[in-house]
Write a protein that holds these residues in place. Structure first.
Motif, mmCIF file in Angstrom:
data_model
loop_
_atom_site.group_PDB
_atom_site.id
_atom_site.type_symbol
_atom_site.label_atom_id
_atom_site.label_comp_id
_atom_site.label_asym_id
_atom_site.label_seq_id
_atom_site.Cartn_x
_atom_site.Cartn_y
_atom_site.Cartn_z
ATOM 1 N N GLU A 1 1.246 -1.078 -0.271
ATOM 2 C CA GLU A 1 0.023 0.639 -0.030
ATOM 3 C C GLU A 1 0.798 0.946 0.240
ATOM 4 N N HIS A 2 1.997 1.402 1.160
ATOM 5 C CA HIS A 2 2.722 2.523 0.774
ATOM 6 C C HIS A 2 4.014 2.030 0.594
ATOM 7 N N LEU A 3 4.672 2.682 -0.271
ATOM 8 C CA LEU A 3 6.503 1.789 -0.606
ATOM 9 C C LEU A 3 7.323 2.533 0.052
ATOM 10 N N GLU A 4 7.843 1.483 0.855
ATOM 11 C CA GLU A 4 8.795 2.087 1.891
ATOM 12 C C GLU A 4 10.100 1.560 0.349
ATOM 13 N N ASP A 5 11.017 3.427 1.307
ATOM 14 C CA ASP A 5 11.645 3.436 0.623
ATOM 15 C C ASP A 5 13.438 2.314 0.821
ATOM 16 N N LEU A 6 14.559 2.888 -0.206
ATOM 17 C CA LEU A 6 15.735 1.819 0.088
ATOM 18 C C LEU A 6 16.932 2.301 -0.095
#
Length: 259
Positions: free
Chosen positions: A226-231
């Motif tokens: 749902e919410h993209l994590e940062d990398l």
């Protein structure tokens, strides 16, 4: 002297002129679409661009500021299928018909989005609008024991989002700008596959290609979340090793690369 019966008759006549009669086709009557923006985090999502389309050429565009999210947004729409598209942070890349398109050579805007279709039936329908994080901030650190005069190009096969909110197929390319600390940042859209790669170039010649999409997938990263994590990626260019960490995780995944 006005008789009560005459007053009642006049009121009934008035309502029969302006309201949808039960004898008429109720499909001709509009439906109240009630949108609830109250659940959005106004720290991240400070406003919303809204696009509502439906049959009969219905088209509505509006802008809401974060302080209005607590109030219900109400609009009369034709009965039938209604499409709702809301976004924040599109940086001028969003169009009414084509969705969000990232110009070649640029990275993805830090966009929050929601898209849904709803059947407008009855007197009113209600829906919550939840604009989710549809971008992934990817920080890349380069480690090297030698002079690094090379260009770094991030390439992929997603160039934005279609008007239905799904990742759109197209060519993506962004050249990293490395700081003095050998750090660069690229903002990525949701990915459809593992085609994402990092090219190391000397001028126009490609020296190495790192298949980032495959390594990111191997960490368990979820492009459908749902919410993209940062990398965060660390590229040991001398020893051909990539390290990847997700969001606030302390764990880093390491991959030995065969060129």
């Amino acid at each position: 002297m006005v008789r009560p019966l005459e007053v009642i008759s006049a009121i009934c006549c008035l309502f029969s002129c302006v309201a949808c009669s039960v004898k008429e086709d109720r499909m001709a009557c509009p439906c109240r679409l009630v949108l609830d923006f109250g659940g959005n985090d106004t720290v991240s999502v400070r406003s919303a661009e809204l696009l509502v389309t439906a049959s009969e050429g219905f088209h509505l565009q509006d802008t809401l500021i974060g302080s209005d999210f607590g109030d219900e947004y109400v609009v009369s729409v034709p009965r039938g299928e209604v499409n709702v598209f809301a976004w924040y942070g599109g940086d001028g890349c969003v169009g009414a018909n084509e969705g969000l398109k990232i110009p070649y050579g640029q990275d993805c805007p830090e966009v929050y989005m929601d898209f849904f279709s709803i059947m407008a039936e009855g007197e009113s329908v209600r829906k919550t609008v939840a604009m989710t994080k549809n971008h992934c901030r990817t920080t890349i650190y380069v480690k090297t024991e030698e002079i690094f005069p090379y260009r770094l190009l991030v390439k992929g096969e997603v160039d934005g989002y279609d008007h239905d909110g799904s990742p759109s197929y197209g060519h993506f390319m962004y050249e990293l700008e490395l700081s003095d600390g050998m750090t660069g940042l690229v903002v990525l859209p949701r990915q459809r596959d593992d085609s994402l790669c990092l090219e190391v170039c000397d001028g126009e010649s490609v020296l190495k290609v790192f298949t980032l999409g495959r390594y990111i997938s191997a960490t368990g990263y979820d492009w459908t979340a749902e919410h993209l994590e940062d990398l965060t990626l660390s590229l040991d260019y001398t020893h051909n090793v990539i390290g990847i960490s997700i969001g606030e995780w302390e764990k880093e995944h390491h991959f030995d690369i065969s060129i």
